[in-house]
Design an enzyme around this catalytic site. Structure first.
Site, PDB file in Angstrom:
ATOM      1  N   HIS A  79       0.704  -1.301   0.043  1.00  0.00           N
ATOM      2  CA  HIS A  79      -0.220  -0.029  -0.054  1.00  0.00           C
ATOM      3  C   HIS A  79       0.883   1.368  -0.130  1.00  0.00           C
ATOM      4  O   HIS A  79       0.299   2.218  -0.195  1.00  0.00           O
ATOM      5  CB  HIS A  79      -0.779  -0.063   1.259  1.00  0.00           C
ATOM      6  CG  HIS A  79      -1.989  -0.984   1.203  1.00  0.00           C
ATOM      7  ND1 HIS A  79      -2.808  -1.275   0.042  1.00  0.00           N
ATOM      8  CD2 HIS A  79      -2.145  -2.008   1.918  1.00  0.00           C
ATOM      9  CE1 HIS A  79      -3.662  -2.249   0.382  1.00  0.00           C
ATOM     10  NE2 HIS A  79      -3.375  -2.861   1.663  1.00  0.00           N
ATOM     11  N   ASP A 129      -2.570 -10.124  -2.678  1.00  0.00           N
ATOM     12  CA  ASP A 129      -3.264  -9.874  -1.126  1.00  0.00           C
ATOM     13  C   ASP A 129      -4.793  -9.476  -1.622  1.00  0.00           C
ATOM     14  O   ASP A 129      -5.119  -9.227  -2.498  1.00  0.00           O
ATOM     15  CB  ASP A 129      -2.542  -8.571  -0.776  1.00  0.00           C
ATOM     16  CG  ASP A 129      -2.813  -8.031   0.715  1.00  0.00           C
ATOM     17  OD1 ASP A 129      -2.044  -8.555   1.597  1.00  0.00           O
ATOM     18  OD2 ASP A 129      -4.051  -7.382   0.665  1.00  0.00           O
ATOM     19  N   HIS A 149      -6.205  -7.042  -0.493  1.00  0.00           N
ATOM     20  CA  HIS A 149      -6.476  -5.588  -0.908  1.00  0.00           C
ATOM     21  C   HIS A 149      -5.668  -5.165  -2.008  1.00  0.00           C
ATOM     22  O   HIS A 149      -4.624  -5.683  -2.433  1.00  0.00           O
ATOM     23  CB  HIS A 149      -5.975  -4.878   0.467  1.00  0.00           C
ATOM     24  CG  HIS A 149      -6.743  -5.376   1.609  1.00  0.00           C
ATOM     25  ND1 HIS A 149      -6.286  -6.201   2.493  1.00  0.00           N
ATOM     26  CD2 HIS A 149      -7.923  -4.752   2.246  1.00  0.00           C
ATOM     27  CE1 HIS A 149      -6.984  -6.092   3.667  1.00  0.00           C
ATOM     28  NE2 HIS A 149      -8.146  -5.500   3.538  1.00  0.00           N
ATOM     29  N   ASP A 153      -4.539 -12.861   3.531  1.00  0.00           N
ATOM     30  CA  ASP A 153      -5.848 -12.133   3.958  1.00  0.00           C
ATOM     31  C   ASP A 153      -6.932 -12.543   2.955  1.00  0.00           C
ATOM     32  O   ASP A 153      -8.242 -12.332   3.249  1.00  0.00           O
ATOM     33  CB  ASP A 153      -5.873 -10.863   4.213  1.00  0.00           C
ATOM     34  CG  ASP A 153      -5.230  -9.880   3.131  1.00  0.00           C
ATOM     35  OD1 ASP A 153      -4.711 -10.620   2.040  1.00  0.00           O
ATOM     36  OD2 ASP A 153      -4.718  -8.829   3.573  1.00  0.00           O
TER      37      ASP A 153
HETATM   38  N1  Q9C Z   1     -12.591  -3.192   7.712  1.00  0.00           N
HETATM   39  C1  Q9C Z   1      -2.807  -5.107   4.182  1.00  0.00           C
HETATM   40  O1  Q9C Z   1      -3.266  -6.199   4.285  1.00  0.00           O
HETATM   41  N2  Q9C Z   1      -7.950  -1.378   7.344  1.00  0.00           N
HETATM   42  N3  Q9C Z   1      -3.131  -4.059   4.521  1.00  0.00           N
HETATM   43  C2  Q9C Z   1      -9.203  -2.064   6.718  1.00  0.00           C
HETATM   44  C3  Q9C Z   1     -11.278  -3.100   6.946  1.00  0.00           C
HETATM   45  C4  Q9C Z   1      -7.011  -1.315   6.506  1.00  0.00           C
HETATM   46  C5  Q9C Z   1      -4.577  -3.975   5.106  1.00  0.00           C
HETATM   47  C6  Q9C Z   1     -10.429  -2.162   7.766  1.00  0.00           C
HETATM   48  C7  Q9C Z   1      -6.479  -2.776   5.873  1.00  0.00           C
HETATM   49  C8  Q9C Z   1      -5.124  -2.610   5.373  1.00  0.00           C
HETATM   50  C9  Q9C Z   1      -1.042  -4.914   3.641  1.00  0.00           C
HETATM   51 ZN    ZN Z   2      -4.406  -7.023   2.539  1.00  0.00          ZN
END
Ligand code: Q9C
Ligand code: ZN
Length: 350
Positions: free
Chosen positions: A168, A204, A206, A293
């Protein structure tokens, strides 16, 4: 398989992240990587190594991140504590941001106040920065450079086994638990060593917004991401299918968003589509930002992969036959994180 493990990762342990109006315990915790290390002790799939000390890490960081951002990160903790001595016991989280746009805020007069600076360099309030963050993130980037160098030296597969994650993080911003973009740093090291075409396949949950942005105008680094549809999933403001790269890079970014709730069959069909596209591009190396994830038990994500599926995923990644570097990204079902990660590595080997 050479696995470069961040031995300083525990220096980064954020306390709380902002989630829907309250501070909640961090999901991105040191125990995640400890579980992987424990699982690798039971099922050794490669050599566990530390990055060599002779790497020119600063040059590697500057190939991806701006010098302003790097000096912000390296001095952030001392400035946070200068702001108020009591801050020594609190994580640094931003709470005010400059919305871009002609009639919004000025971007040409960066504030001096450090609480405002945090908002300038971070895109969410979920990424706590604390005393050990810089040291941990830096050592993780060293693992990524070492893993890239090992590919140059002829290794078939290497791993940057690290946290905090990286995908990110952009050239000049942190967010999504990420500070330094390890996959991009590895890619630029490969480029600097003469590799001409690289594919990055981000699996991932995301969208890999930072990596996409860094290589947006590039055709020598083809970025592909399979992720939860940003209409409903973090990071929300990037990751749609119509983002195909800009200028020189047009046609060299591919987003494959899938709806929340997607199970392995549909996800795997999408993975195979991505692998075909990458194979057609004929890169000399593959980088995989590996998030776990996508697991059915993940507390903040919405795909439904099972632990055994990750062995299949590893095998599919290996089937391209490319020198492959994996960076560890998200995955918040902490107890299963070690098994799921090592399943991918084992599947890759067999
Ligand atoms: N309800 C990575 O997996 N918050 N970052 C999300 C979801 C941020 C994830 C809240 C998630 C970041 C590297
Ligand atoms: Zn992620």
């Amino acid at each position: 398989m050479k696995i470069f493990c961040n031995q300083h990762h525990q220096l980064h342990r954020g306390q709380q992240e902002m989630f829907r109006g309250q501070l909640v315990d961090c999901h991105e915790v040191p125990q995640r990587l400890d579980h992987v290390i424990q699982e690798l002790a039971k099922r050794p799939v490669g050599e566990m190594l530390q990055p060599p000390s002779h790497l020119d890490l600063d040059a590697a960081l500057r190939r991806v991140h701006t010098s302003d951002y790097l000096s912000f990160l390296s001095t952030a903790w001392s400035k946070w504590v200068q702001l108020n001595p009591d801050n020594a016991n609190r994580d640094a989280l931003p709470s005010v941001w400059p919305l871009p746009g002609k009639h919004a805020f000025r971007m040409d007069k960066p504030p001096l106040n450090f609480a405002a600076k945090l908002g300038q360099y971070a895109f969410d309030a979920g990424t706590p920065l604390m005393s050990g963050t810089w040291a941990a993130a830096r050592e993780g980037a060293a693992c990524a450079v070492a893993a890239a160098q090992a590919l140059i030296d002829g290794e078939r597969a290497t791993v940057a086994l690290t946290r905090p994650p990286g995908h990110h993080a952009g050239a000049a911003y942190m967010g999504g638990y990420c500070f330094l973009n390890n996959a991009a740093i590895a890619a630029e090291h490969l480029k600097a060593q003469g590799i001409e075409r690289i594919a990055i396949l981000d699996i991932d949950y995301h969208h890999g917004n930072g990596t996409q942005a860094i290589f947006d105008e590039r055709r020598d680094v083809y970025t592909v991401s399979i992720h939860g549809d940003p209409l409903t999933e973090y990071p929300f403001f990037l990751g749609h299918a119509d983002e195909r790269g800009s200028n020189e890079g047009e046609g060299f970014n591919l987003n494959l968003p899938l709806p929340r709730g997607t199970g392995f069959e549909d996800w795997y069909a999408t993975l195979n589509l991505a692998l075909q596209v990458i194979s057609d591009y004929a890169p000399q190396a593959l980088i995989v930002p590996l998030g776990l994830d996508t697991y059915e038990g993940d507390p903040i994500s919405g795909f439904k992969l099972k632990s055994e599926n990750y062995v299949t995923v590893g095998g599919a990644l290996a089937s391209l036959g490319l020198p492959t570097l994996l960076t560890l990204e998200g995955g918040y079902a902490v107890a299963e994180f070690g098994v799921n990660t090592v399943n991918v590595l084992e599947g890759f080997q067999t």
